[in-house]
Design a protein around this motif. Structure first.
Motif, PDB file in Angstrom:
ATOM      1  N   PRO A 193      -6.092  49.886  32.630  1.00  0.00           N
ATOM      2  CA  PRO A 193      -5.306  50.493  33.709  1.00  0.00           C
ATOM      3  C   PRO A 193      -3.845  50.694  33.341  1.00  0.00           C
ATOM      4  O   PRO A 193      -2.960  50.339  34.077  1.00  0.00           O
ATOM      5  CB  PRO A 193      -5.447  49.466  34.830  1.00  0.00           C
ATOM      6  N   TYR A 194      -3.608  51.268  32.203  1.00  0.00           N
ATOM      7  CA  TYR A 194      -2.233  51.558  31.819  1.00  0.00           C
ATOM      8  C   TYR A 194      -1.883  52.972  32.212  1.00  0.00           C
ATOM      9  O   TYR A 194      -2.683  53.879  32.035  1.00  0.00           O
ATOM     10  CB  TYR A 194      -2.065  51.446  30.294  1.00  0.00           C
ATOM     11  N   PRO A 195      -0.682  53.161  32.691  1.00  0.00           N
ATOM     12  CA  PRO A 195      -0.273  54.537  32.960  1.00  0.00           C
ATOM     13  C   PRO A 195      -0.145  55.317  31.650  1.00  0.00           C
ATOM     14  O   PRO A 195       0.253  54.766  30.627  1.00  0.00           O
ATOM     15  CB  PRO A 195       1.093  54.376  33.622  1.00  0.00           C
ATOM     16  N   ILE A 196      -0.484  56.586  31.720  1.00  0.00           N
ATOM     17  CA  ILE A 196      -0.375  57.431  30.532  1.00  0.00           C
ATOM     18  C   ILE A 196       0.844  58.340  30.682  1.00  0.00           C
ATOM     19  O   ILE A 196       1.006  59.019  31.697  1.00  0.00           O
ATOM     20  CB  ILE A 196      -1.636  58.285  30.346  1.00  0.00           C
ATOM     21  N   VAL A 197       1.696  58.319  29.689  1.00  0.00           N
ATOM     22  CA  VAL A 197       2.882  59.162  29.683  1.00  0.00           C
ATOM     23  C   VAL A 197       2.744  60.153  28.527  1.00  0.00           C
ATOM     24  O   VAL A 197       2.588  59.738  27.382  1.00  0.00           O
ATOM     25  CB  VAL A 197       4.164  58.322  29.503  1.00  0.00           C
ATOM     26  N   ALA A 198       2.750  61.432  28.844  1.00  0.00           N
ATOM     27  CA  ALA A 198       2.573  62.437  27.797  1.00  0.00           C
ATOM     28  C   ALA A 198       3.904  63.124  27.485  1.00  0.00           C
ATOM     29  O   ALA A 198       4.642  63.504  28.392  1.00  0.00           O
ATOM     30  CB  ALA A 198       1.541  63.470  28.227  1.00  0.00           C
ATOM     31  N   LEU A 199       4.195  63.235  26.198  1.00  0.00           N
ATOM     32  CA  LEU A 199       5.377  63.977  25.772  1.00  0.00           C
ATOM     33  C   LEU A 199       4.985  65.430  25.611  1.00  0.00           C
ATOM     34  O   LEU A 199       4.031  65.740  24.912  1.00  0.00           O
ATOM     35  CB  LEU A 199       5.861  63.467  24.409  1.00  0.00           C
ATOM     36  N   VAL A 200       5.709  66.310  26.264  1.00  0.00           N
ATOM     37  CA  VAL A 200       5.477  67.737  26.047  1.00  0.00           C
ATOM     38  C   VAL A 200       6.807  68.374  25.676  1.00  0.00           C
ATOM     39  O   VAL A 200       7.871  67.794  25.910  1.00  0.00           O
ATOM     40  CB  VAL A 200       4.895  68.439  27.296  1.00  0.00           C
ATOM     41  N   GLY A 201       6.743  69.550  25.121  1.00  0.00           N
ATOM     42  CA  GLY A 201       7.988  70.233  24.810  1.00  0.00           C
ATOM     43  C   GLY A 201       7.768  71.340  23.804  1.00  0.00           C
ATOM     44  O   GLY A 201       6.715  71.432  23.179  1.00  0.00           O
ATOM     45  N   TYR A 202       8.787  72.149  23.682  1.00  0.00           N
ATOM     46  CA  TYR A 202       8.727  73.257  22.746  1.00  0.00           C
ATOM     47  C   TYR A 202       8.677  72.710  21.323  1.00  0.00           C
ATOM     48  O   TYR A 202       9.175  71.609  21.064  1.00  0.00           O
ATOM     49  CB  TYR A 202       9.971  74.138  22.918  1.00  0.00           C
ATOM     50  N   HIS A 231       9.218  65.884  29.551  1.00  0.00           N
ATOM     51  CA  HIS A 231       9.479  67.193  28.950  1.00  0.00           C
ATOM     52  C   HIS A 231      10.688  67.063  28.022  1.00  0.00           C
ATOM     53  O   HIS A 231      11.828  66.959  28.478  1.00  0.00           O
ATOM     54  CB  HIS A 231       9.718  68.226  30.051  1.00  0.00           C
ATOM     55  N   VAL A 232      10.419  67.037  26.738  1.00  0.00           N
ATOM     56  CA  VAL A 232      11.474  66.860  25.744  1.00  0.00           C
ATOM     57  C   VAL A 232      12.069  68.220  25.406  1.00  0.00           C
ATOM     58  O   VAL A 232      11.341  69.141  25.028  1.00  0.00           O
ATOM     59  CB  VAL A 232      10.923  66.214  24.451  1.00  0.00           C
ATOM     60  N   LYS A 238       2.680  69.206  42.066  1.00  0.00           N
ATOM     61  CA  LYS A 238       2.415  68.019  41.258  1.00  0.00           C
ATOM     62  C   LYS A 238       3.327  68.014  40.029  1.00  0.00           C
ATOM     63  O   LYS A 238       3.859  66.977  39.636  1.00  0.00           O
ATOM     64  CB  LYS A 238       0.942  68.009  40.832  1.00  0.00           C
ATOM     65  N   LEU A 239       3.514  69.212  39.484  1.00  0.00           N
ATOM     66  CA  LEU A 239       4.301  69.330  38.257  1.00  0.00           C
ATOM     67  C   LEU A 239       5.726  68.811  38.473  1.00  0.00           C
ATOM     68  O   LEU A 239       6.225  67.999  37.693  1.00  0.00           O
ATOM     69  CB  LEU A 239       4.333  70.791  37.807  1.00  0.00           C
ATOM     70  N   SER A 240       6.359  69.277  39.544  1.00  0.00           N
ATOM     71  CA  SER A 240       7.752  68.858  39.755  1.00  0.00           C
ATOM     72  C   SER A 240       7.808  67.370  40.072  1.00  0.00           C
ATOM     73  O   SER A 240       8.784  66.689  39.780  1.00  0.00           O
ATOM     74  CB  SER A 240       8.392  69.674  40.870  1.00  0.00           C
ATOM     75  N   GLU A 241       6.751  66.875  40.664  1.00  0.00           N
ATOM     76  CA  GLU A 241       6.735  65.469  41.067  1.00  0.00           C
ATOM     77  C   GLU A 241       6.611  64.533  39.868  1.00  0.00           C
ATOM     78  O   GLU A 241       7.214  63.473  39.845  1.00  0.00           O
ATOM     79  CB  GLU A 241       5.542  65.288  42.001  1.00  0.00           C
ATOM     80  N   TYR A 242       5.839  64.943  38.884  1.00  0.00           N
ATOM     81  CA  TYR A 242       5.607  63.964  37.830  1.00  0.00           C
ATOM     82  C   TYR A 242       6.133  64.373  36.457  1.00  0.00           C
ATOM     83  O   TYR A 242       5.716  63.865  35.447  1.00  0.00           O
ATOM     84  CB  TYR A 242       4.148  63.515  37.808  1.00  0.00           C
ATOM     85  N   MET A 243       7.106  65.277  36.479  1.00  0.00           N
ATOM     86  CA  MET A 243       7.711  65.624  35.206  1.00  0.00           C
ATOM     87  C   MET A 243       9.149  65.123  35.136  1.00  0.00           C
ATOM     88  O   MET A 243       9.929  65.315  36.062  1.00  0.00           O
ATOM     89  CB  MET A 243       7.689  67.119  34.991  1.00  0.00           C
ATOM     90  N   VAL A 244       9.463  64.458  34.051  1.00  0.00           N
ATOM     91  CA  VAL A 244      10.815  63.972  33.830  1.00  0.00           C
ATOM     92  C   VAL A 244      11.381  64.728  32.638  1.00  0.00           C
ATOM     93  O   VAL A 244      10.758  64.779  31.575  1.00  0.00           O
ATOM     94  CB  VAL A 244      10.818  62.454  33.530  1.00  0.00           C
ATOM     95  N   GLU A 245      12.535  65.350  32.844  1.00  0.00           N
ATOM     96  CA  GLU A 245      13.114  66.141  31.770  1.00  0.00           C
ATOM     97  C   GLU A 245      14.028  65.270  30.903  1.00  0.00           C
ATOM     98  O   GLU A 245      14.839  64.508  31.428  1.00  0.00           O
ATOM     99  CB  GLU A 245      13.911  67.274  32.397  1.00  0.00           C
TER     100      GLU A 245
END
Ligand code: GTP
Length: 414
Positions: free
Chosen positions: A194-203, A280-281, A308-315
């Protein structure tokens, strides 16, 4: 192979969000990504696109002189070529010519690590090839080693007939279905942790792998090459509160992604859809950082509902060490994955966002002699305070929901 990279663009088209020079630079980086020897890069301004050769005869002849002088064996056209344009340019220049789609396919082919990734890329390449049958470039050639477009056994022999391709596409699709099923099972197993998953996305080239390494302390490939990370990489990271998260590095986004390749991203994108938080890197030092952001958001919004996107995305603004004025004075998180600046703030932000969702705070009373239980709490949680009171311990501790349940079960037993 000695390579010339050109970026043709319309002189009078001012609608583009990117400068042609930045596009050319990206084309060069893409070409470097598969270790081609870039000898020269040129912008080719045009008044119109010509159906037969894309660029005008005069310009084509001019480039021919450079190609001969520099003994260029491959021209990468950072743009889209029809099969006819490609063939005609190869005739004029007497060397291999590929367009942006073929280049990206080559990169993905070279970088795919998992079996699924490889199948996805091969499928994409076959679909591309089907639309321009009898090309000199063929992905099937890859199986004999090397890049298909760089030569290989007699080009005239490489006339793969439509049926062969269709059969192969069908076979890969079947294989993919079974691979995807297996992966589903694996994912279920992982979800039970039960670990939260944090995904790195970016250009692409934003610094995701560098940040991933910085956060995990892992030595995962980080290089000034694109697409070091076609397949998702997962690592466990412990946040300051004691909360464990799974960090997932994903492939870089890119503008004008060939539509044939979108499916090849599924493995990575599914990871993104399932994540509990997206980081979001962004390369804050890049002149086109705004356009890059728009690209990334454009792709993501096709996958994830906007609310959902705006809620769970950290820039995360990366590469602030490159900014003349340092970190921008806004609410965003600014870091340098390279120097480590701002990383503590980033970790604290992650902690604050995720702890609220994944952790619970308990106030407990433990008899002082329960040293083992106390040790368990320290191991599995983050002890906020511990006070002695008449021979027992008053403890406030943060635990994940799962560990809180385990604790409750343990406490019931005694
Ligand atoms: P893809 O795999 O193509 O998606 O790239 P990526 O986003 O994973 O980028 P990567 O971490 O490979 O970094 C790209 C380049 O940027 C490398 O040369 C890094 O050294 C450089 N870089 C990353 N972070 C920073 C930073 O904070 N400051 C500076 N100056 N350079 C950085």
């Amino acid at each position: 192979m000695k390579t010339l990279v050109i970026h043709p663009y319309l002189k009078n088209d001012h609608s583009g969000r990117r400068s042609p020079q930045a596009r050319l630079d990206e084309g060069v980086r893409l070409t470097h990504a598969i270790s081609l020897d870039v000898r020269m890069a040129q912008l080719v301004p045009l008044t119109l696109y010509r159906p037969a050769t894309l660029i005008g005869q005069g310009k084509a002849d001019e480039l021919k002189i450079i190609i001969d002088q520099q003994e260029i064996g491959l021209v990468v056209v950072d743009g889209s070529l029809s099969p006819v344009q490609q063939r005609n340019l190869e005739k004029v220049w007497e060397c291999k010519v590929i367009d942006r789609t073929a280049l990206i396919l080559e990169i993905f082919g070279a970088r795919a690590r998992t079996y699924e990734g490889k199948l996805q890329v091969e499928l994409a390449a076959l679909e591309y090839q089907k639309s321009r049958l009898v090309r000199s470039w063929t992905h099937l050639e890859r199986q004999r080693g090397g890049f298909g477009f760089l030569g290989g056994p007699g080009e005239s022999q490489i006339e793969i007939d439509r049926r062969l391709i269709r059969d192969r596409i069908a076979r890969i699709k079947r294989e993919l279905e079974s691979v995807t099923r297996t992966r589903e099972l694996h994912r279920k197993t992982r979800r039970e942790v039960p670990y939260p998953i944090v995904a790195l996305v970016g250009y692409t080239n934003a610094g995701k792998s560098t940040l991933f390494n910085r956060l995990t302390g892992a030595k995962v490939k980080a290089m000034d090459k694109l697409f070091a990370t076609l397949d998702p990489t997962l690592r466990n990271v412990k946040l300051p509160s004691g909360l464990h998260i799974i960090l997932s590095d994903t492939v870089g986004f890119i503008s004008d992604l060939p539509h044939e390749l979108v499916a090849a991203f599924r493995a990575t994108l599914e990871e993104v859809v399932e994540a509990d938080l997206l980081l979001h890197v962004r390369d804050a030092s890049h002149p086109d950082t705004g356009a890059q952001k728009a690209d990334v958001l454009g792709v993501l919004s096709g996958l994830i509902p906007e609310e959902k996107l705006s809620e769970y995305m950290v820039e995360v603004l990366n590469k602030i060490d490159q900014l003349p004025d340092g970190a921008p004075d806004t609410n965003v998180i600014a870091v340098s994955a390279l120097t480590g600046a701002g990383i503590a703030h980033l970790l604290a932000t992650l902690d604050a966002r995720l702890s609220a969702l994944f952790m619970t705070t308990l106030s407990l009373k433990l008899p002082a002699e329960e040293g083992e239980k106390l040790a368990w709490l320290y191991r599995h949680g983050s002890v906020i305070s511990q006070e002695e009171e008449e021979g027992s311990l008053q403890i406030r501790v943060r635990l994940t929901h799962e560990n809180a349940a385990r604790w409750a079960k343990m406490a019931r037993k005694h």
